[in-house]
Design an enzyme around this catalytic site. Structure first.
Site, PDB file in Angstrom:
ATOM      1  N   GLU A  46      -3.673   2.460  -7.340  1.00  0.00           N
ATOM      2  CA  GLU A  46      -4.128   3.537  -6.463  1.00  0.00           C
ATOM      3  C   GLU A  46      -3.228   4.756  -6.665  1.00  0.00           C
ATOM      4  OE1 GLU A  46      -3.683   2.421  -2.340  1.00  0.00           O
ATOM      5  OE2 GLU A  46      -1.565   2.034  -2.645  1.00  0.00           O
ATOM      6  N   HIS A  81       0.845  -1.200   0.000  1.00  0.00           N
ATOM      7  CA  HIS A  81       0.000   0.000   0.000  1.00  0.00           C
ATOM      8  C   HIS A  81       0.876   1.244   0.000  1.00  0.00           C
ATOM      9  CE1 HIS A  81      -2.912   3.020   1.294  1.00  0.00           C
ATOM     10  NE2 HIS A  81      -3.834   2.202   0.831  1.00  0.00           N
TER      11      HIS A  81
END
Length: 250
Positions: free
Chosen positions: A162, A92
């Protein structure tokens, strides 16, 4: 379509119970239309695993890069397997930026987690500076290559694109921007891994997805689902799950 709810470092026991109750009571498309995975802090994994409806799955937000041992504060892939947690998020952007996790380190994590039997949501994405410099695909390709160099079987890998500039900022990549990167990622997989992996690997979008933009984003040809952050803590997450019907009717 795959919908991944990422609670980040949020929640109390009571808040988690309320969210689980809302999910359990929700009328949503069947599993053949949408796969729902809820990702939460380690401390709530057993609670949610034991109370969440059986057609939804649970994910951890991270795991260690190798077998457990003298790594204080870390949680190993083996521990997640022992808890019967099927999914884990790795790479992430917040961990890449705040904890300096390199592409290679993330690639090693992905390979080790897969080897222990976990399914992995591997995150890639560029910063605003990188996008403005025109290097989006160079960045995303390098992040993906670090995984491809270490992984031979992609059947349990989902890629989450993302754009860092869109996470929690309220800014969202336009449907065209999201589709462009997803399409380029799929072409990269086709060229550098295989046609089959390119065709079958799900590429989901993360970055300020909400009830208002999910249908248009989800309607893009190469957007296979969402990694939802802030909106996963709000009632509108049910609307995002229902947006999977867009793909079904396409």
């Amino acid at each position: 379509m795959k919908i991944k709810y990422h609670w980040k470092c949020n929640g109390t026991g009571e808040e988690v119970k309320k969210i689980v109750n809302t999910l359990n009571e929700a009328q949503v498309p069947s599993q053949d239309v949408v796969e729902v995975v809820v990702s939460l802090p380690y401390v709530f994994l057993p609670l949610v695993k034991s109370t969440l409806r059986s057609d939804f799955h649970v994910a951890a937000q991270n795991c260690w890069v190798k077998k457990g041992g003298a790594f204080t504060g870390e949680v190993s892939a083996e521990m997640l397997v022992n808890l019967d947690i099927p999914w884990v998020i790795l790479g992430h952007s917040e961990r890449r930026a705040l904890l300096n996790e390199s592409n290679e380190f993330v690639g090693d994590k992905v390979a080790y987690a897969l080897a222990q039997g976990l399914k992995v949501i591997a995150c890639v994405g560029e910063t605003l500076e990188q996008r403005e410099a025109g290097s989006t695909m160079d960045v995303v390709a390098a992040q993906t290559k670090a995984i491809a160099d270490r992984v031979s079987n992609w059947s349990n890998v989902v890629i989450a694109y993302e754009p860092v500039w869109a996470i929690g900022t309220g800014k969202v990549a336009s449907p065209a921007q999201a589709q462009e990167v997803h399409d380029e990622l799929r072409k990269w997989l086709e060229k550098n891994v295989s046609d089959d992996v390119a065709a079958t690997t799900r590429i989901i979008y993360g970055g300020s997805v909400n009830g208002g933009n999910c249908k248009e984003l989800g309607g893009q040809a190469d957007v296979d689902g969402f990694l939802v952050g802030g909106a996963s803590l709000k009632p509108e997450f049910i609307d995002i799950i229902k947006a999977a019907e867009v793909k079904k009717s396409a």
